[in-house]
Design a protein around this motif. Structure first.
Motif, short mmCIF file in Angstrom:
data_model
loop_
_atom_site.label_atom_id
_atom_site.label_comp_id
_atom_site.label_asym_id
_atom_site.label_seq_id
_atom_site.Cartn_x
_atom_site.Cartn_y
_atom_site.Cartn_z
N LEU A 398 0.83 -1.21 0.00
CA LEU A 398 0.00 0.00 0.00
C LEU A 398 0.86 1.26 0.00
O LEU A 398 0.55 2.24 -0.68
CB LEU A 398 -0.93 -0.02 1.21
CG LEU A 398 -1.80 -1.26 1.36
CD1 LEU A 398 -2.66 -1.18 2.62
CD2 LEU A 398 -2.70 -1.45 0.15
N ILE A 399 1.97 1.21 0.76
CA ILE A 399 2.89 2.35 0.78
C ILE A 399 3.42 2.64 -0.62
O ILE A 399 3.37 3.78 -1.11
CB ILE A 399 4.07 2.08 1.73
CG1 ILE A 399 3.59 1.88 3.16
CG2 ILE A 399 5.09 3.21 1.66
CD1 ILE A 399 4.68 1.38 4.09
N ALA A 400 3.96 1.61 -1.26
CA ALA A 400 4.55 1.80 -2.59
C ALA A 400 3.52 2.27 -3.59
O ALA A 400 3.82 3.08 -4.47
CB ALA A 400 5.18 0.49 -3.06
N CYS A 401 2.28 1.81 -3.44
CA CYS A 401 1.21 2.18 -4.37
C CYS A 401 0.92 3.68 -4.31
O CYS A 401 0.97 4.37 -5.33
CB CYS A 401 -0.05 1.37 -4.07
SG CYS A 401 -1.49 1.83 -5.07
N TYR A 402 0.63 4.19 -3.13
CA TYR A 402 0.19 5.60 -3.09
C TYR A 402 1.36 6.58 -3.11
O TYR A 402 1.22 7.70 -3.61
CB TYR A 402 -0.78 5.85 -1.94
CG TYR A 402 -0.22 6.16 -0.58
CD1 TYR A 402 0.09 7.46 -0.21
CD2 TYR A 402 -0.07 5.17 0.38
CE1 TYR A 402 0.55 7.76 1.06
CE2 TYR A 402 0.38 5.45 1.66
CZ TYR A 402 0.69 6.75 1.99
OH TYR A 402 1.15 7.04 3.26
N TYR A 403 2.53 6.19 -2.61
CA TYR A 403 3.69 7.06 -2.76
C TYR A 403 4.07 7.19 -4.23
O TYR A 403 4.36 8.29 -4.72
CB TYR A 403 4.89 6.48 -1.99
CG TYR A 403 4.98 6.88 -0.53
CD1 TYR A 403 3.96 7.59 0.10
CD2 TYR A 403 6.09 6.56 0.22
CE1 TYR A 403 4.05 7.95 1.42
CE2 TYR A 403 6.20 6.91 1.56
CZ TYR A 403 5.18 7.60 2.16
OH TYR A 403 5.28 7.95 3.48
N GLY A 435 11.57 8.79 -8.30
CA GLY A 435 10.97 8.26 -7.08
C GLY A 435 9.73 7.45 -7.35
O GLY A 435 9.54 6.37 -6.77
N GLY A 436 8.87 7.95 -8.24
CA GLY A 436 7.64 7.23 -8.57
C GLY A 436 7.91 5.89 -9.23
O GLY A 436 7.28 4.88 -8.90
N LEU A 437 8.86 5.88 -10.16
CA LEU A 437 9.19 4.63 -10.85
C LEU A 437 9.80 3.62 -9.88
O LEU A 437 9.52 2.42 -9.95
CB LEU A 437 10.15 4.91 -12.00
CG LEU A 437 9.56 5.72 -13.16
CD1 LEU A 437 10.64 6.00 -14.21
CD2 LEU A 437 8.37 5.00 -13.79
N MET A 438 10.64 4.08 -8.96
CA MET A 438 11.23 3.18 -7.98
C MET A 438 10.17 2.60 -7.05
O MET A 438 10.20 1.42 -6.71
CB MET A 438 12.31 3.92 -7.18
CG MET A 438 13.53 4.31 -7.99
SD MET A 438 14.74 5.28 -7.05
CE MET A 438 15.39 4.03 -5.95
N MET A 439 9.21 3.45 -6.65
CA MET A 439 8.14 2.98 -5.78
C MET A 439 7.27 1.93 -6.49
O MET A 439 6.92 0.90 -5.91
CB MET A 439 7.26 4.15 -5.34
CG MET A 439 7.90 5.06 -4.32
SD MET A 439 8.08 4.24 -2.71
CE MET A 439 8.85 5.58 -1.77
#
Length: 512
Positions: A398-403, A435-439
């Motif tokens: 969930l963290i990786a999704c919304y970040y 950052g978005g791609l890494m998440m």
């Protein structure tokens, strides 16, 4: 909404790059009540540094050994890049709805409601169940009630009491919450740095090595990815401070500064503690070694007594207890403000916009989230204690999704301004995009790993329970969103323009 507000909203939408005209005067929150220090304290407290490092460092060490500090450093990179996205979006649109408002403005109402509203709220609720349980267990241990600490019913009852107390404090105001956080955070940092200095001073402690920070020494992609995913959890929560942006001094500036300050404080604290723990205990698989699976889930409980002695070892346990309770309190400050914004923009029932007339807090939303967290805790305990553990592990998805979605929303929202200057291109484009791609890569990798039935403690028809809980939580949001969409058609119909003005303004109630 009066005509003046409507005109302001229309003008804001007409002006490219203008901010959403949502402020404390609209929603009824108390403006100017949170300083930079208060915002940093709330952000750090939400992460629960003592608790996070205690339960995660051992697991990271099991994955990569003495390279645990390198994993902490590499795991910090996507967090830092995402923090720049949060800072730039907050400057443009300082709204307590944060990710909900930003992703709605960039990608439309459906994406905003699901990825910016539902996912972070569900992640926070799951975290609240874990934090209340951990806080209760350590509290009973500190009080010398080990028998009760080993009794699941006693722990659950104590956890419910903690939820009730923190709900009352959060409802009484963010100033009170911030003041309490100063003391709670101070104890955590004193305990962690005290433990670290004592560990370095112990006879036989190894000299720390810069090789422990080498990000190119990982033995394969698997251990590297696993350790970085664990580190996403250890840093998660700093964004809670953004939800008090409308109550902060200089709402377009202070929260963004607090984001960067809090993340770097976390990095320094974690690296210092990791170096100290490895220097003292090593990474062996027996005894006090951090590679011992029996120590993995709580390294402070294992190492504090031999490092600090039994009396000060109890203080370290108290720090973990305080850490969990402090984070629980911050969750009860941040989540109701997110739902307040969603309701004020016409995406949730107006009950969530009820503001306490004296304390100027989201009265209904605070009690609602405290009650739902209590019900969820009891439900998970009734299903299985192991089920609760898997629910905690699923938070990483969930963290990786919304970040990740929020970081990409930054790039998309500012896409027409990226050519204006190198600064705009770097801070609003390149860094958030990375950052978005890494998440999202972390999301895909973790989802792949979590499918395995032996990932976590439970499985169902050959599929890991952690995967079912994480992906299931996101998928569950789709039918819920469809039900909400049928009632709040205007928000979903208007899409990106729906968050350019408020549907409900300053809905104070006369309750005590």
């Amino acid at each position: 909404m009066n005509p003046t507000d409507a005109d302001a909203g229309a003008k804001s939408e007409a002006a490219p790059g203008s901010s959403v005209p949502a402020g404390p005067a609209h929603k009824g929150l108390r403006s100017g009540s949170v300083s930079l220090l208060g915002a940093v304290a709330l952000g750090l407290s939400s992460v629960a540094p003592a608790y996070s490092i205690a339960v995660t460092l051992g697991l990271v060490t099991l994955a990569v050994g003495h390279l645990a500090p390198a994993a902490l450093l590499v795991g910090f990179v996507p967090i830092l890049l995402t923090a720049f996205a949060f800072r730039e979006l907050n400057r443009e649109m300082p709204d307590c709805g944060t990710t909900f408002v930003w992703t709605s403005r960039a990608f439309g109402g459906s994406t905003g409601w699901l990825a910016g509203g539902w996912v972070p709220q569900i992640a926070t609720l799951i975290a609240m169940t874990a934090l209340s349980q951990v806080g209760a267990t350590y509290l009973l241990q500190v009080l010398g009630l080990q028998g009760l600490a080993d009794n699941s019913t006693a722990v659950t009852v104590t956890a419910l009491v903690l939820l009730g107390v923190t709900t009352v404090i959060a409802r009484r105001g963010v100033q009170i919450a911030a003041s309490v956080q100063y003391a709670l955070l101070g104890l955590q940092l004193i305990a962690l740095f005290g433990f670290g200095f004592a560990a370095f001073a112990r006879h036989g402690a190894a000299a720390p090595s810069l090789a422990w920070l080498n990000p190119f020494a990982f033995g394969g992609v698997g251990p590297f990815a696993e350790s970085v995913l664990l580190c996403l959890f250890i840093y998660w929560g700093w964004d809670a401070l953004i939800t008090v942006n409308e109550e902060s001094r200089d709402a377009d500036r202070v929260p963004g500064q607090a984001v960067l300050v809090s993340t770097f404080v976390l990095l320094g604290t974690y690296l210092f503690t990791a170096f100290a723990a490895i220097s003292f205990a090593g990474t062996g698989s027996t005894g006090l070694g951090l590679g011992n699976a029996d120590n993995a889930t709580d390294i402070l409980a294992t190492l504090a007594p031999p490092v600090l002695g039994s009396a000060l070892g109890t203080v370290a346990k108290l720090a973990v207890c305080v850490s969990a309770i402090s984070a629980l309190l911050t969750c009860l400050v941040s989540s109701p403000r997110g739902s307040l914004s969603m309701a004020a923009h016409g995406a949730l029932p107006t009950a969530f916009t009820r503001i306490h007339p004296r304390h100027r807090t989201p009265a209904f939303g605070t009690v609602f989230f405290g009650g739902v967290a209590a019900a969820l805790l009891v439900l998970l305990e009734l299903v299985s204690a192991r089920f609760l553990g898997d629910a905690i592990l699923s938070i990483g998805l969930l963290i990786a999704c919304y970040y990740g979605t929020t970081a990409l929303a930054c790039v998309w929202h500012f896409r027409k301004r990226l050519r204006e200057s190198p600064r705009e291109l770097l801070l609003k484009g390149v860094l958030p995009l990375l950052g978005g791609l890494m998440m999202l890569a972390a999301f895909a990798r973790s989802a792949h790993d979590m499918i395995a039935p032996d990932y976590g403690s439970t499985s169902f028809h050959g599929i890991g329970g952690v995967f079912l809980l994480g992906i299931g939580s996101i998928v569950l949001g789709v039918p819920v969103m469809l039900v909400v969409r049928a009632r709040f058609r205007r928000f979903f119909r208007d899409g990106r323009t729906a968050v350019a003005e408020l549907t409900v303004t300053d809905p104070s109630e006369t309750e005590d």
